[in-house]
Design a protein around this motif. Structure first.
Motif, PDB file in Angstrom:
ATOM      1  N   THR A 203      59.503  41.387  -0.802  1.00 37.74           N
ATOM      2  CA  THR A 203      58.358  42.294  -0.866  1.00 37.74           C
ATOM      3  C   THR A 203      57.253  41.706  -1.727  1.00 37.74           C
ATOM      4  OG1 THR A 203      59.795  44.220  -0.573  1.00 37.74           O
ATOM      5  CG2 THR A 203      57.615  44.619  -1.505  1.00 37.74           C
ATOM      6  N   ALA A 204      57.636  41.092  -2.839  1.00 35.88           N
ATOM      7  CA  ALA A 204      56.642  40.463  -3.715  1.00 35.88           C
ATOM      8  C   ALA A 204      55.908  39.349  -2.984  1.00 35.88           C
ATOM      9  CB  ALA A 204      57.314  39.924  -4.971  1.00 35.88           C
ATOM     10  N   LEU A 205      56.620  38.537  -2.223  1.00 34.53           N
ATOM     11  CA  LEU A 205      55.970  37.466  -1.463  1.00 34.53           C
ATOM     12  C   LEU A 205      55.018  38.043  -0.417  1.00 34.53           C
ATOM     13  CD1 LEU A 205      59.003  35.063  -1.018  1.00 34.53           C
ATOM     14  CD2 LEU A 205      56.899  34.559  -2.292  1.00 34.53           C
ATOM     15  N   MET A 206      55.394  39.154   0.199  1.00 39.06           N
ATOM     16  CA  MET A 206      54.511  39.799   1.179  1.00 39.06           C
ATOM     17  C   MET A 206      53.213  40.275   0.534  1.00 39.06           C
ATOM     18  SD  MET A 206      57.078  42.148   3.472  1.00 39.06           S
ATOM     19  CE  MET A 206      58.136  41.448   4.752  1.00 39.06           C
ATOM     20  N   MET A 207      53.306  40.825  -0.670  1.00 44.32           N
ATOM     21  CA  MET A 207      52.145  41.468  -1.288  1.00 44.32           C
ATOM     22  C   MET A 207      51.357  40.542  -2.206  1.00 44.32           C
ATOM     23  SD  MET A 207      52.645  44.269   0.246  1.00 44.32           S
ATOM     24  CE  MET A 207      51.035  44.836  -0.281  1.00 44.32           C
ATOM     25  N   THR A 208      51.739  39.272  -2.308  1.00 51.00           N
ATOM     26  CA  THR A 208      51.126  38.413  -3.316  1.00 51.00           C
ATOM     27  C   THR A 208      49.629  38.201  -3.099  1.00 51.00           C
ATOM     28  OG1 THR A 208      51.357  36.332  -4.516  1.00 51.00           O
ATOM     29  CG2 THR A 208      51.712  36.233  -2.116  1.00 51.00           C
ATOM     30  N   ALA A 244      50.370  47.886  -4.989  1.00 50.72           N
ATOM     31  CA  ALA A 244      49.992  47.234  -3.731  1.00 50.72           C
ATOM     32  C   ALA A 244      50.853  47.724  -2.577  1.00 50.72           C
ATOM     33  CB  ALA A 244      50.110  45.716  -3.874  1.00 50.72           C
ATOM     34  N   VAL A 245      52.147  47.893  -2.827  1.00 49.32           N
ATOM     35  CA  VAL A 245      53.057  48.398  -1.794  1.00 49.32           C
ATOM     36  C   VAL A 245      52.657  49.809  -1.375  1.00 49.32           C
ATOM     37  CG1 VAL A 245      55.437  49.134  -1.358  1.00 49.32           C
ATOM     38  CG2 VAL A 245      55.001  46.941  -2.475  1.00 49.32           C
ATOM     39  N   ILE A 246      52.376  50.661  -2.344  1.00 50.85           N
ATOM     40  CA  ILE A 246      51.998  52.051  -2.052  1.00 50.85           C
ATOM     41  C   ILE A 246      50.666  52.102  -1.312  1.00 50.85           C
ATOM     42  CG2 ILE A 246      51.364  54.259  -3.107  1.00 50.85           C
ATOM     43  CD1 ILE A 246      53.388  53.523  -5.368  1.00 50.85           C
ATOM     44  N   ARG A 247      49.709  51.300  -1.760  1.00 54.30           N
ATOM     45  CA  ARG A 247      48.407  51.242  -1.101  1.00 54.30           C
ATOM     46  C   ARG A 247      48.552  50.831   0.365  1.00 54.30           C
ATOM     47  NH1 ARG A 247      43.769  53.471  -1.704  1.00 54.30           N
ATOM     48  NH2 ARG A 247      44.217  53.932   0.469  1.00 54.30           N
ATOM     49  N   HIS A 248      49.422  49.858   0.610  1.00 51.51           N
ATOM     50  CA  HIS A 248      49.624  49.407   1.984  1.00 51.51           C
ATOM     51  C   HIS A 248      50.216  50.522   2.843  1.00 51.51           C
ATOM     52  CE1 HIS A 248      50.415  46.684   5.317  1.00 51.51           C
ATOM     53  NE2 HIS A 248      51.599  47.252   5.412  1.00 51.51           N
ATOM     54  N   SER A 249      51.192  51.251   2.320  1.00 48.96           N
ATOM     55  CA  SER A 249      51.799  52.348   3.082  1.00 48.96           C
ATOM     56  C   SER A 249      50.761  53.407   3.452  1.00 48.96           C
ATOM     57  CB  SER A 249      52.934  52.985   2.272  1.00 48.96           C
ATOM     58  OG  SER A 249      54.023  52.103   2.137  1.00 48.96           O
ATOM     59  N   ILE A 250      49.933  53.771   2.484  1.00 50.57           N
ATOM     60  CA  ILE A 250      48.890  54.775   2.739  1.00 50.57           C
ATOM     61  C   ILE A 250      47.927  54.271   3.813  1.00 50.57           C
ATOM     62  CG2 ILE A 250      46.893  55.945   1.725  1.00 50.57           C
ATOM     63  CD1 ILE A 250      48.478  56.065  -0.915  1.00 50.57           C
ATOM     64  N   ASP A 251      47.517  53.016   3.690  1.00 47.23           N
ATOM     65  CA  ASP A 251      46.555  52.452   4.634  1.00 47.23           C
ATOM     66  C   ASP A 251      47.123  52.353   6.048  1.00 47.23           C
ATOM     67  OD1 ASP A 251      44.720  52.227   2.616  1.00 47.23           O
ATOM     68  OD2 ASP A 251      45.009  50.075   2.304  1.00 47.23           O
ATOM     69  N   VAL A 252      48.365  51.907   6.172  1.00 40.00           N
ATOM     70  CA  VAL A 252      48.919  51.696   7.510  1.00 40.00           C
ATOM     71  C   VAL A 252      49.204  53.022   8.211  1.00 40.00           C
ATOM     72  CG1 VAL A 252      51.405  51.539   6.967  1.00 40.00           C
ATOM     73  CG2 VAL A 252      50.443  50.174   8.819  1.00 40.00           C
ATOM     74  N   TYR A 253      49.592  54.044   7.473  1.00 39.35           N
ATOM     75  CA  TYR A 253      49.802  55.354   8.101  1.00 39.35           C
ATOM     76  C   TYR A 253      48.482  55.949   8.575  1.00 39.35           C
ATOM     77  CZ  TYR A 253      54.755  56.273   7.926  1.00 39.35           C
ATOM     78  OH  TYR A 253      56.100  56.251   8.207  1.00 39.35           O
ATOM     79  N   ARG A 254      47.437  55.681   7.824  1.00 38.02           N
ATOM     80  CA  ARG A 254      46.124  56.191   8.235  1.00 38.02           C
ATOM     81  C   ARG A 254      45.602  55.448   9.459  1.00 38.02           C
ATOM     82  NH1 ARG A 254      42.124  59.181   5.599  1.00 38.02           N
ATOM     83  NH2 ARG A 254      40.055  58.893   6.487  1.00 38.02           N
ATOM     84  N   LEU A 271      58.762  55.951   1.527  1.00 35.13           N
ATOM     85  CA  LEU A 271      58.427  54.650   2.112  1.00 35.13           C
ATOM     86  C   LEU A 271      58.674  53.520   1.122  1.00 35.13           C
ATOM     87  CD1 LEU A 271      55.183  55.734   3.972  1.00 35.13           C
ATOM     88  CD2 LEU A 271      57.353  55.066   5.030  1.00 35.13           C
ATOM     89  N   TYR A 272      58.434  53.772  -0.136  1.00 34.58           N
ATOM     90  CA  TYR A 272      58.726  52.776  -1.171  1.00 34.58           C
ATOM     91  C   TYR A 272      60.217  52.466  -1.186  1.00 34.58           C
ATOM     92  CZ  TYR A 272      58.230  50.330  -5.632  1.00 34.58           C
ATOM     93  OH  TYR A 272      58.233  49.372  -6.615  1.00 34.58           O
ATOM     94  N   ASN A 273      61.014  53.475  -0.942  1.00 32.45           N
ATOM     95  CA  ASN A 273      62.470  53.342  -0.954  1.00 32.45           C
ATOM     96  C   ASN A 273      63.009  52.662   0.297  1.00 32.45           C
ATOM     97  OD1 ASN A 273      65.194  55.461  -0.255  1.00 32.45           O
ATOM     98  ND2 ASN A 273      65.258  53.904  -1.827  1.00 32.45           N
ATOM     99  N   ILE A 274      62.525  53.052   1.469  1.00 33.15           N
ATOM    100  CA  ILE A 274      63.130  52.569   2.724  1.00 33.15           C
ATOM    101  C   ILE A 274      62.389  51.392   3.337  1.00 33.15           C
ATOM    102  CG2 ILE A 274      64.150  54.803   3.242  1.00 33.15           C
ATOM    103  CD1 ILE A 274      61.908  55.397   5.141  1.00 33.15           C
ATOM    104  N   GLY A 275      61.140  51.156   2.942  1.00 32.45           N
ATOM    105  CA  GLY A 275      60.396  50.005   3.441  1.00 32.45           C
ATOM    106  C   GLY A 275      59.950  50.125   4.885  1.00 32.45           C
ATOM    107  N   ASN A 276      59.452  49.011   5.429  1.00 31.81           N
ATOM    108  CA  ASN A 276      58.982  48.913   6.818  1.00 31.81           C
ATOM    109  C   ASN A 276      57.955  49.997   7.202  1.00 31.81           C
ATOM    110  OD1 ASN A 276      60.655  46.677   7.423  1.00 31.81           O
ATOM    111  ND2 ASN A 276      62.384  48.051   7.758  1.00 31.81           N
ATOM    112  N   PRO A 277      56.904  50.185   6.397  1.00 34.86           N
ATOM    113  CA  PRO A 277      55.931  51.232   6.722  1.00 34.86           C
ATOM    114  C   PRO A 277      55.189  50.986   8.026  1.00 34.86           C
ATOM    115  CG  PRO A 277      55.086  49.836   4.970  1.00 34.86           C
ATOM    116  CD  PRO A 277      56.524  49.464   5.164  1.00 34.86           C
TER     117      PRO A 277
END
Length: 316
Positions: A203-208, A244-254, A271-277
């Motif tokens: 996850t860290a590599l994804m959000m770097t 960054a992870v939370i921001r991405h989840s909010i953005d992708v759902y919108r 979503l933070y817990n289960i991933g793959n937003p």
């Protein structure tokens, strides 16, 4: 007013051409969709019992840490501002992780001490002697070569793993039927996450890229596992990756599901817990196209956050 003319002309042209209008964004209200808490996984129950604790005790411990550590709360608020999210989303994720996955330290300083213990150590992301760099150089990953940005690149590579390698024997090597992150990115034991935000190395590599752009931290590289571990264990950097992870989840759902989840910390915590937003947002969008509009649902972890929301908001 002159700036409005091109926009109005574009809208008129789209309507005249019969182009489909953008779906209305539905704002998800606060609160749980489930009247009762969904089942907690057995692994979490066993882990908590093994530690001679309870979920209630672990919740109170992490809530107390947040309530008494003004330095930590200040960092949470400033990081949330930088990523344009309400800090309650970060509080919810921390509470969920330390209630169900790990036990909280008593002080923020303890997280710094733990992170320092990993600094300078020689870790390596690999499986069966093959480094991650060599692995993603295999021809199956050529489809990912044109991906722009760390999130798109590593998401693509994770997809290739699931499609071509997971549970398969390729080139004489038998690969486990397990997650990409567990096989290549957790050399200590599968399922391990780290630090205040309990972030997975993959996850860290994804959000770097996002964290480098917003917070100014150095970009992470899969060839330097020690730097990855330091980033996700150091509280300051860990908070940036969490945001960054939370921001991405909010953005992708919108953008994908036409649902604004920014007012429901239980959903962002889930979503933070289960991933793959991205996948989950696409699945929700497909359901909503084929029938009555649905809301995403919280799991056991997000349910607790919404259930305790008044108490958690008081911390801010």
């Amino acid at each position: 007013m002159r700036k409005l003319v091109p926009a109005l002309a574009l809208i008129t042209a789209l309507l005249a051409s019969g182009a489909p209008a953008r779906a209305e964004i539905r704002v998800m209200p606060e609160g749980n969709r489930n009247a009762e808490q969904p089942s907690v996984p057995g692994a979490s129950v066993r882990r908590t019992k093994a530690g001679k604790s309870s979920f209630d005790a672990k919740y109170e411990k992490v809530r107390q840490l947040l309530a008494t550590d003004s330095k930590l709360m200040g960092k949470i608020k400033s990081t949330a501002r930088a990523y344009g999210i309400d800090p309650i989303h970060m509080v919810g994720a921390i509470v969920g992780e330390h209630t169900y996955n790990v036990d909280a330290y008593d002080r923020l300083q303890s997280y710094y001490v733990k992170a320092a213990a990993y600094a300078g150590n020689s870790f390596r992301f690999a499986y069966d002697g093959e480094s991650i760099a060599d692995f993603v150089d295999r021809p199956q990953f050529s489809v990912c070569a044109g991906k722009k940005g760390s999130y798109a690149l590593w998401s693509c590579r994770e997809g290739v793993w699931d499609k071509d390698f997971r549970g398969e024997t390729v080139g004489g090597t038998s690969f486990p039927n397990n997650r990409f992150s567990a096989v290549f990115f957790q050399p200590f034991y599968a399922g391990q996450t780290f630090g205040l935000g309990q972030i997975n190395p993959l996850t860290a590599l994804m959000m770097t890229d996002t964290v480098a752009r917003v917070s100014g931290y150095e970009r992470l590289d899969e060839n330097s596992a020690a730097d990855v571990y330091k980033a996700i264990m150091d509280p300051d950097q860990s908070l940036a990756y969490m945001a960054a992870v939370i921001r991405h989840s909010i953005d992708v759902y919108r953008s994908v599901a036409d649902v604004d989840i920014s007012d429901n910390p239980g959903i962002t915590a889930t979503l933070y817990n289960i991933g793959n937003p991205d996948q989950r947002a696409a699945e929700l969008a497909a359901k909503n196209r084929s029938g009555a509009a649905q809301w995403p649902e919280e799991n056991y972890y997000g349910w607790l956050v919404n259930e305790k929301l008044t108490e958690l908001k008081a911390l801010l």
